[in-house]
Motif scaffolding. Structure first.
Motif, short mmCIF file in Angstrom:
data_model
loop_
_atom_site.label_atom_id
_atom_site.label_comp_id
_atom_site.label_asym_id
_atom_site.label_seq_id
_atom_site.Cartn_x
_atom_site.Cartn_y
_atom_site.Cartn_z
N ARG A 1 0.89 -1.33 0.09
CA ARG A 1 0.01 0.08 0.05
C ARG A 1 0.85 1.31 -0.04
NH1 ARG A 1 -2.97 0.87 4.41
NH2 ARG A 1 -4.60 2.05 3.26
N GLY A 2 2.11 0.98 -0.09
CA GLY A 2 3.01 2.14 0.16
C GLY A 2 3.48 3.03 -1.34
N ARG A 3 4.36 4.06 -1.15
CA ARG A 3 4.81 4.84 -2.27
C ARG A 3 5.60 3.95 -2.95
NH1 ARG A 3 8.97 9.45 -0.35
NH2 ARG A 3 9.32 9.40 -2.64
N PRO A 4 5.57 3.74 -4.32
CA PRO A 4 6.83 3.33 -4.98
C PRO A 4 8.01 3.61 -4.77
CG PRO A 4 5.02 4.08 -6.49
CD PRO A 4 4.81 5.03 -5.00
N LEU A 5 9.20 2.55 -4.59
CA LEU A 5 10.33 2.64 -4.38
C LEU A 5 11.16 3.11 -5.53
CD1 LEU A 5 13.01 2.44 -2.67
CD2 LEU A 5 13.09 -0.08 -3.10
N THR A 6 11.71 4.14 -5.72
CA THR A 6 12.17 4.86 -6.70
C THR A 6 13.53 4.89 -6.60
OG1 THR A 6 11.86 7.05 -6.39
CG2 THR A 6 10.05 5.97 -7.58
N GLN A 7 14.50 5.15 -7.69
CA GLN A 7 16.06 5.63 -7.58
C GLN A 7 16.12 6.91 -6.84
OE1 GLN A 7 18.06 3.29 -8.11
NE2 GLN A 7 20.02 4.31 -8.04
N ALA A 8 15.02 7.78 -7.14
CA ALA A 8 15.14 9.02 -6.47
C ALA A 8 15.07 8.87 -5.00
CB ALA A 8 14.14 10.07 -7.10
N LEU A 9 14.20 8.13 -4.64
CA LEU A 9 14.09 7.79 -3.10
C LEU A 9 15.05 7.06 -2.65
CD1 LEU A 9 12.25 7.84 -0.28
CD2 LEU A 9 11.30 5.87 -1.44
N ALA B 1 11.44 -7.53 0.65
CA ALA B 1 11.20 -6.28 0.13
C ALA B 1 12.42 -5.27 0.87
CB ALA B 1 9.83 -5.58 0.33
N ALA B 2 12.70 -5.52 2.00
CA ALA B 2 13.57 -4.66 2.86
C ALA B 2 15.16 -5.14 2.41
CB ALA B 2 13.55 -5.07 4.41
N ILE B 3 15.23 -6.24 1.94
CA ILE B 3 16.37 -6.67 1.29
C ILE B 3 16.66 -5.89 0.03
CG2 ILE B 3 17.95 -8.41 0.40
CD1 ILE B 3 16.71 -10.46 2.53
N VAL B 4 15.53 -5.85 -0.67
CA VAL B 4 15.65 -5.09 -1.95
C VAL B 4 16.05 -3.56 -1.86
CG1 VAL B 4 14.24 -4.29 -4.00
CG2 VAL B 4 14.10 -6.79 -3.21
N LEU B 5 15.51 -3.04 -0.76
CA LEU B 5 15.73 -1.62 -0.67
C LEU B 5 17.15 -1.28 -0.09
CD1 LEU B 5 13.11 0.78 1.56
CD2 LEU B 5 15.75 0.73 1.94
N LEU B 6 17.51 -2.00 0.75
CA LEU B 6 18.86 -2.03 1.35
C LEU B 6 20.04 -2.23 0.30
CD1 LEU B 6 18.71 -3.85 4.78
CD2 LEU B 6 18.82 -1.52 4.39
N ASP B 7 19.61 -3.32 -0.54
CA ASP B 7 20.72 -3.59 -1.71
C ASP B 7 20.90 -2.38 -2.46
OD1 ASP B 7 22.23 -5.73 -3.35
OD2 ASP B 7 20.81 -4.76 -4.68
N ALA B 8 19.68 -1.73 -2.89
CA ALA B 8 19.70 -0.42 -3.75
C ALA B 8 20.49 0.70 -2.98
CB ALA B 8 18.28 -0.22 -3.98
N CYS B 9 20.27 0.65 -1.78
CA CYS B 9 21.30 1.91 -1.05
C CYS B 9 22.68 1.55 -1.10
CB CYS B 9 20.36 1.95 0.40
SG CYS B 9 18.84 2.69 0.47
N ILE B 10 22.84 0.45 -0.69
CA ILE B 10 24.26 -0.04 -0.28
C ILE B 10 25.31 0.26 -1.48
CG2 ILE B 10 25.68 -1.92 0.36
CD1 ILE B 10 23.11 -3.12 1.96
N ARG B 11 24.79 -0.39 -2.74
CA ARG B 11 25.61 0.02 -3.88
C ARG B 11 25.80 1.24 -4.26
NH1 ARG B 11 22.83 0.90 -8.32
NH2 ARG B 11 24.48 -0.19 -9.86
N LEU B 12 25.08 2.37 -3.66
CA LEU B 12 25.40 3.85 -3.98
C LEU B 12 26.25 4.29 -2.86
CD1 LEU B 12 22.16 5.16 -5.12
CD2 LEU B 12 23.95 4.21 -6.55
N LEU B 13 26.62 3.64 -1.85
CA LEU B 13 27.48 4.11 -0.82
C LEU B 13 29.09 4.37 -1.19
CD1 LEU B 13 26.63 1.71 2.21
CD2 LEU B 13 25.66 4.35 1.85
N PRO B 14 29.76 5.48 -0.78
CA PRO B 14 30.94 5.52 -1.40
C PRO B 14 31.87 4.52 -1.08
CG PRO B 14 30.12 7.66 -0.11
CD PRO B 14 29.31 6.26 -0.02
N GLY B 15 32.53 4.04 -2.31
CA GLY B 15 33.36 2.82 -2.15
C GLY B 15 32.97 1.61 -2.30
N VAL B 16 31.65 1.49 -2.39
CA VAL B 16 31.15 0.03 -2.63
C VAL B 16 31.27 -0.52 -4.22
CG1 VAL B 16 29.02 -1.36 -2.34
CG2 VAL B 16 29.53 0.38 -0.79
#
Length: 248
Positions: free
Chosen positions: A91-99, A145-160
């Protein structure tokens, strides 16, 4: 600064899960991010550690209780006051690259994983919890779904990622799907790599890739193309033109 992830879940053994291997796993070992799974049942008040009850108004399944979820959320917010709290729910807002980029810009994230039929809606009225969905389908629980969100975030961290620019042209970064990729052998089952990619002309290659990205987006994801069309002036379906004509 370490990107801190807290996950409120009934199954803490699912974390870090697949995020403990490959790029995310290496980043975890190097301290670029941390993972703290928190058992929701620890905030239950009865001897059975119950976290759910029957739905008000009747119906199938069980609903996670607002009082127990709120206690878990309060604990997580006290431990990490600056981090946003997201609940993974269809029921939530879509997970996007901007988010994702907005999340990565902060100190971390707290993720609440639902189970059963869902969560008591009063939780969202009483606590600053934002519902987020990874797609129009149903999972057994919010952990995947949480794993998906975290994976999308972690790959953008500096040096990853290996090179800082390696994700710049990927799908959704520019509002388009990514262009197709090829590699050796040049000839495989009668199919060849497009000649332009073997030409060595970087300007022509860049133009070809841009055209491919636009064509694939228009054909495969007309919803993305509509949004991209706001910048280009006209969407392929004519919807933007129709809206303009109505305003006039």
């Amino acid at each position: 600064m370490t990107f801190a992830a807290q996950v409120l879940t009934l199954y803490p053994e699912m974390f870090p899960g697949p995020l403990g291997v490959s790029l995310a796993g290496r980043a975890l070992a190097e301290g670029k991010w941390s993972c703290n799974p928190i058992q929701i049942r620890d905030f239950a008040t009865d001897k059975h550690k119950s976290v759910d009850d029957t739905p008000a108004g009747g119906g199938a399944g069980m609903v996670m209780r607002a009082d127990i979820l709120a206690a878990a959320v309060d604990h997580a917010m006290a431990a990490q006051p600056g981090a946003p709290v997201f609940a993974m729910t269809p029921r939530g807002r879509p997970l996007t690259q901007a988010l994702v980029r907005d999340i990565v810009a902060g100190p971390g994230v707290t993720i609440l994983c639902g189970r059963f039929e869902g969560m008591d809606e009063r939780l969202f009225d009483a606590r600053p919890v934002v519902s987020v969905s990874i797609g129009d389908y149903i999972l057994s629980g919010g952990e995947t779904a949480a794993i998906v969100l975290l994976d999308a975030c972690i790959r953008l961290l500096p040096g990853v990622m290996g090179a800082p620019s390696s994700g710049d042209v990927e799908s959704f970064e520019s509002g388009l799907l990514e262009y197709p990729h090829y590699t050796r052998p040049n000839l495989w089952e009668g199919r060849t790599i497009p000649e332009v990619l073997r030409s060595g002309d970087h300007a022509k290659i860049a133009a070809w890739r841009q055209r491919q990205a636009e064509d694939d987006t228009r054909l495969r994801r007309p919803d993305l193309w509509e949004r991209h069309g706001d910048v280009r002036g006209q969407s392929p379906s004519g919807a933007q033109r129709q809206k303009k004509e109505k305003r006039e």
